[in-house]
Design a protein around this motif. Sequence first.
Motif, short mmCIF file in Angstrom:
data_model
loop_
_atom_site.label_atom_id
_atom_site.label_comp_id
_atom_site.label_asym_id
_atom_site.label_seq_id
_atom_site.Cartn_x
_atom_site.Cartn_y
_atom_site.Cartn_z
N GLU A 16 0.83 -1.20 0.00
CA GLU A 16 0.00 0.00 0.00
C GLU A 16 0.87 1.26 0.00
O GLU A 16 0.57 2.23 -0.69
N ASP A 17 1.94 1.25 0.81
CA ASP A 17 2.87 2.38 0.82
C ASP A 17 3.39 2.66 -0.58
O ASP A 17 3.40 3.81 -1.06
N LEU A 18 3.84 1.60 -1.25
CA LEU A 18 4.43 1.75 -2.57
C LEU A 18 3.40 2.24 -3.58
O LEU A 18 3.71 3.06 -4.45
N SER A 19 2.18 1.75 -3.48
CA SER A 19 1.14 2.17 -4.42
C SER A 19 0.84 3.65 -4.27
O SER A 19 0.69 4.38 -5.26
N ILE A 20 0.76 4.13 -3.03
CA ILE A 20 0.47 5.54 -2.80
C ILE A 20 1.63 6.40 -3.29
O ILE A 20 1.43 7.45 -3.92
N LEU A 21 2.86 5.98 -3.02
CA LEU A 21 4.02 6.74 -3.51
C LEU A 21 4.06 6.76 -5.03
O LEU A 21 4.43 7.76 -5.65
N ALA A 22 3.67 5.63 -5.66
CA ALA A 22 3.71 5.54 -7.12
C ALA A 22 2.68 6.43 -7.79
O ALA A 22 2.82 6.76 -8.97
N LEU A 23 1.64 6.84 -7.06
CA LEU A 23 0.61 7.70 -7.64
C LEU A 23 1.12 9.12 -7.90
O LEU A 23 0.54 9.84 -8.70
N HIS A 186 8.46 -5.08 -5.45
CA HIS A 186 8.10 -3.68 -5.24
C HIS A 186 8.02 -2.94 -6.58
O HIS A 186 7.14 -2.10 -6.77
N ARG A 187 8.94 -3.24 -7.50
CA ARG A 187 8.88 -2.59 -8.82
C ARG A 187 7.61 -2.99 -9.55
O ARG A 187 6.97 -2.17 -10.21
N LEU A 188 7.22 -4.27 -9.44
CA LEU A 188 5.99 -4.73 -10.08
C LEU A 188 4.78 -4.01 -9.50
O LEU A 188 3.88 -3.59 -10.25
N ALA A 189 4.75 -3.83 -8.18
CA ALA A 189 3.63 -3.13 -7.55
C ALA A 189 3.53 -1.70 -8.06
O ALA A 189 2.43 -1.19 -8.31
#
Length: 274
Positions: A16-23, A186-189
């Motif tokens: 979830e952290d990574l998804s929010i940062l990726a946005l 993490h890169r895939l996420a």
Amino acid sequence: MLTHGVLPEARPLSREDLSILALESETVAGHTCKVVVLDGPLDPGALRASIARRLDGAPQLSMRLGEIDGAPWWVPDHHVDVTAHVVEAPTAGAVDEAGFRATVAGIFAQHLDRSRPLWRIDVIPRLADGGSALIWRIHHALADGMTAMRMAGAVLWDEEPAARPRTAGSRTRARAPRAAQPAGHHRLAAVLAAAREAPQPWLRSPFDGHIDGRRTVAFTAARLDELHRVAAASGGATVNDAVLTVVAGGLRRWIEAHHGHLGAIRVKVPVSLH
């Protein structure tokens, strides 16, 4: 980058952290913004000193993005520069209502510095009515709304919440740290999150149009006791659920009033599962 000497306070970033940062992008900021209006004037220097003394009470505010063995982690920053996190907003004299909204909007549009812990408080020392205001941004990957309020209780408010009595035989047990997931995962996420945000031109919306990094804000008031009452009457709902329902209902009414019947629509709300 850090290697195998993992500090005990460090923890891996969740999906979830990574998804929010990726946005985040040039037009999207991933932080939440709390605006606190005070009755009297406020000295930014005194606020910095107070927060610096109490920062240990909210350890998340001393965590920054880092890497351990090539994987993204939250790592402790033992030398937080509070002067870079609590700053005076660039305003000329007392700020009226329109200037207040413009200042909040301008600050909200700015991205947080990822080389530091992901929070910042901009202080408006004087409002036209004699009060003052804090504009507190904290990244949604670092904390959700309830966690942010607990942080506020630790570093901002003087009132201390009543301690919950411990039952006989109760114990406090430290949670074991989660194992770090491979960097490839993490890169895939991040790629999947970006794909979900890709434009879908075959779907149309009343809000279609060019989006840039500028923002505007508006404020309204609601009684907290009423939100509690409505949530309690809805079988397990929270105050956050009640607020989201009000926002969703208002948005639907606006769309139907301006554009006719609204069918199924997908919406998104950032969520931190810490």
